[in-house]
Design a protein around this motif. Structure first.
Motif, PDB file in Angstrom:
ATOM      1  N   LEU A 314       0.668  -0.760   0.069  1.00 27.55           N
ATOM      2  CA  LEU A 314       0.305  -0.110   0.021  1.00 27.55           C
ATOM      3  C   LEU A 314       0.932   0.826  -0.350  1.00 27.55           C
ATOM      4  CD1 LEU A 314      -3.017  -1.313   2.545  1.00 27.55           C
ATOM      5  CD2 LEU A 314      -3.201  -0.698   0.239  1.00 27.55           C
ATOM      6  N   ASN A 315       2.021   1.696   0.550  1.00 28.70           N
ATOM      7  CA  ASN A 315       2.341   2.306   0.528  1.00 28.70           C
ATOM      8  C   ASN A 315       3.325   2.361  -0.508  1.00 28.70           C
ATOM      9  OD1 ASN A 315       2.257   2.895   3.374  1.00 28.70           O
ATOM     10  ND2 ASN A 315       4.284   1.967   4.186  1.00 28.70           N
ATOM     11  N   GLN A 316       3.788   1.681  -1.152  1.00 35.93           N
ATOM     12  CA  GLN A 316       4.263   1.370  -2.728  1.00 35.93           C
ATOM     13  C   GLN A 316       3.646   1.888  -3.660  1.00 35.93           C
ATOM     14  OE1 GLN A 316       6.808  -1.978  -2.949  1.00 35.93           O
ATOM     15  NE2 GLN A 316       8.150  -0.935  -0.527  1.00 35.93           N
ATOM     16  N   GLY A 317       2.363   1.794  -3.373  1.00 36.01           N
ATOM     17  CA  GLY A 317       1.697   1.941  -4.045  1.00 36.01           C
ATOM     18  C   GLY A 317       1.835   1.017  -5.204  1.00 36.01           C
ATOM     19  N   SER A 318       1.490  -0.281  -4.820  1.00 36.89           N
ATOM     20  CA  SER A 318       1.642  -1.494  -6.161  1.00 36.89           C
ATOM     21  C   SER A 318       1.097  -2.505  -5.524  1.00 36.89           C
ATOM     22  CB  SER A 318       2.924  -1.774  -5.424  1.00 36.89           C
ATOM     23  OG  SER A 318       3.994  -2.305  -4.305  1.00 36.89           O
ATOM     24  N   LEU A 319       0.052  -1.989  -4.737  1.00 38.22           N
ATOM     25  CA  LEU A 319      -1.073  -3.175  -4.399  1.00 38.22           C
ATOM     26  C   LEU A 319      -2.012  -3.378  -5.669  1.00 38.22           C
ATOM     27  CD1 LEU A 319      -2.566  -5.805  -1.495  1.00 38.22           C
ATOM     28  CD2 LEU A 319      -3.877  -3.215  -1.622  1.00 38.22           C
ATOM     29  N   HIS A 320      -2.262  -4.425  -6.299  1.00 34.28           N
ATOM     30  CA  HIS A 320      -3.170  -4.771  -7.194  1.00 34.28           C
ATOM     31  C   HIS A 320      -4.111  -4.757  -7.164  1.00 34.28           C
ATOM     32  CE1 HIS A 320       0.036  -2.596  -9.814  1.00 34.28           C
ATOM     33  NE2 HIS A 320       1.251  -3.573  -9.366  1.00 34.28           N
ATOM     34  N   LEU A 321      -5.652  -5.439  -7.832  1.00 31.00           N
ATOM     35  CA  LEU A 321      -6.898  -5.632  -7.751  1.00 31.00           C
ATOM     36  C   LEU A 321      -6.903  -5.982  -9.211  1.00 31.00           C
ATOM     37  CD1 LEU A 321      -8.930  -2.758  -6.343  1.00 31.00           C
ATOM     38  CD2 LEU A 321      -6.926  -4.531  -5.239  1.00 31.00           C
ATOM     39  N   ASN A 322      -7.162  -7.553  -9.088  1.00 33.73           N
ATOM     40  CA  ASN A 322      -7.740  -8.366 -10.288  1.00 33.73           C
ATOM     41  C   ASN A 322      -9.370  -8.550 -10.288  1.00 33.73           C
ATOM     42  OD1 ASN A 322      -5.083  -9.214 -11.095  1.00 33.73           O
ATOM     43  ND2 ASN A 322      -4.693 -10.460  -9.341  1.00 33.73           N
ATOM     44  N   LYS A 323      -9.985  -7.443 -10.903  1.00 31.29           N
ATOM     45  CA  LYS A 323     -11.196  -7.651 -10.700  1.00 31.29           C
ATOM     46  C   LYS A 323     -11.955  -8.709 -11.943  1.00 31.29           C
ATOM     47  CE  LYS A 323     -11.833  -2.841  -9.192  1.00 31.29           C
ATOM     48  NZ  LYS A 323     -12.239  -1.612  -9.600  1.00 31.29           N
ATOM     49  N   SER A 324     -13.358  -9.542 -10.659  1.00 28.14           N
ATOM     50  CA  SER A 324     -14.372  -9.918 -11.574  1.00 28.14           C
ATOM     51  C   SER A 324     -15.846 -10.020 -11.071  1.00 28.14           C
ATOM     52  CB  SER A 324     -13.800 -11.479 -11.376  1.00 28.14           C
ATOM     53  OG  SER A 324     -13.371 -12.136 -10.336  1.00 28.14           O
TER      54      SER A 324
END
Length: 468
Positions: A314-324
């Motif tokens: 979260l701090n690095q902005g690298s939390l990616h979302l794989n939505k479905s």
């Protein structure tokens, strides 16, 4: 031509030139024949002619002398020459003026020097205004003092912070803003710096306009001119209150994380030591319980590490979302199935079980799981945990409610802060204080909202919404 020479001339009572020396002729580029019997006024600019007629001649006539009148003489080529005129009257036996002797001193260099001095002064003033303008834009307090330590300038931030005007730079006023526990040591180091010329750097607490003390980093350096003379002190005062609070939180977090990780690891080590003793007796009756205990401790360590990794992402902005597209009721059913709970807990799902959302299944499961495990941890006396699915406009809302002791109102706004841990009856629950913070960030990145409500003695409800 010597700039130290003087031009001499004599005037008749009508103001005509009757004598003139070679120095003045050379300065002006005329011959003697060209100026004799000519009015002296023709050598003056228009403004000079008026002054000459209205002031110079009357002064000589009345006072019999005139001292240091400044004029500009016109060269034959039309250029100007600055001179200083001194004159004395020649009198007859009846004390009447019959002629005027005058001396013209070339002041061109002096005038140029004065102009350059005035220009330099204007530039210095403009530079001072520019620097003050820049200083007023800086979020730090900027100040300067004389070599003896008397404050002579403060910027706009000083006035804003202390709610005063820029002219209030009295030592008594400034020192009254310093915390009394910091005042003595500040004065000691300041007086030492004044005597030695060393740089000043000290952390102190200052009281702001709201009456609250905040930590500041005070710095000052002595400015020396090109000859090495002490001229001014220039200083800054930066608010480091939030920085120190962050460092304190970081230290507290490291301490908590170390403790939280050490507990299951210590327990796991003890279990492994016991298992090592039993490795030659696979039928030992304690084997199953030890393996189960080892797994629980591994799960605890894994959960702590996951929280740390999620917070770092979260701090690095690298939390990616794989939505479905997913069914919330089915997702919740999987969460409940995978959560190890005692038989006395009953988890009930209510509401529209056909609701679907476009979201990251793993992350939403993480949020729901956290809400359920929190309900179990913070409300162990609650036999029922209710999960409700409902809609509000185009949003879909998930609520997880327990019937525990509840959370006090002043703690509700901080539940989703990083490292925040709820205290109950003077004791702090274990954990890193990252779970709800991570949940909040996950929901925000889905474009939803998150919150909690609670009534002491009746229970708590944690909820989140997602766009439908």
């Amino acid at each position: 031509m010597s700039k130290r020479s003087c031009g001499y001339f004599s005037l008749s009572t009508e103001g005509k030139i009757v004598k003139i020396n070679n120095t003045l002729l050379n300065w002006l580029g005329y011959t003697e024949a060209e100026l004799i019997d000519e009015k002296f006024a023709k050598l003056l600019s228009k403004g000079g002619q008026m002054h000459y007629e209205m002031f110079f001649l009357p002064v000589v006539s009345m006072s019999k002398a005139a001292k240091e009148f400044s004029y500009e003489l016109i060269h034959k080529d039309g250029s100007l020459m600055a001179v200083l005129l001194n004159a004395s009257a020649i009198l007859d036996k009846e004390n009447k003026v019959i002629a005027i002797n005058a001396v013209a001193t070339d002041t061109t260099e002096r005038k140029n020097y004065e102009k350059e001095l005035l220009r330099s002064k204007r530039i210095a003033e403009q530079e001072k205004k520019r620097l003050e303008f820049m200083a007023d834009l800086v979020p730090e307090i900027i100040w300067s003092a004389t070599a003896k330590g008397n404050i002579d300038y403060v910027n706009a931030r000083f006035c804003q912070y202390f709610n005063c005007n820029g002219s209030d730079t009295r030592a008594s006023f400034i020192l009254s803003k310093v915390h009394r526990d910091d005042l003595k040591s500040l004065l000691q180091i300041w007086y030492k710096c004044l005597s030695t010329g060393d740089h000043l750097q000290k952390e102190i607490r200052l009281i702001n306009r709201d009456g609250m003390y905040e930590w500041h980093l005070l710095k000052a350096a002595l400015f020396l001119d090109e000859d090495g003379n002490m001229t001014n002190w220039f200083g800054s005062c930066a608010n480091i209150n939030e920085h120190l609070k962050a460092l304190k939180k970081k230290d507290e977090f490291i301490s908590i994380a170390s403790h939280e990780l050490k507990t299951p690891i210590t327990s796991l080590k003890a279990v492994l030591q016991l298992l090592d003793r039993m490795k030659n007796d696979p039928s030992h009756k304690m084997l199953p319980s030890l393996i189960e205990k080892a797994n629980r401790n591994i799960d605890k360590v894994n959960s702590l590490v996951e929280d740390l990794l999620n917070a770092s992402q979260l701090n690095q902005g690298s939390l990616h979302l794989n939505k479905s597209l997913l069914n919330l009721a089915e997702l919740i059913g999987d969460c409940v199935h995978h959560i190890r709970i005692e038989q006395r807990y009953e988890i009930i799902t209510e509401g529209d079980k056909s609701l679907q959302v476009f979201a990251d299944e793993g992350r939403i499961e993480q949020v729901v799981t956290n809400f359920i495990t929190n309900a179990i941890k913070y409300a162990p006396e609650s036999n029922q945990i209710i999960i409700r699915l409902k809609t509000a406009g185009s949003d879909i809302i998930v609520e997880v409610s327990d019937k525990g002791t509840g959370i006090s109102a002043e703690k509700i706004p901080h539940l989703f802060d990083r490292y925040y841990q709820v205290e109950n009856n003077g004791s702090k629950y274990s954990g890193l204080g990252l779970g709800l913070f991570i949940c909040a960030e996950i929901i925000k990145r889905h474009g939803g909202e998150i919150g909690a409500k609670s009534i002491l003695g009746e229970g708590s409800t944690f909820w989140f919404s997602l766009p439908g």
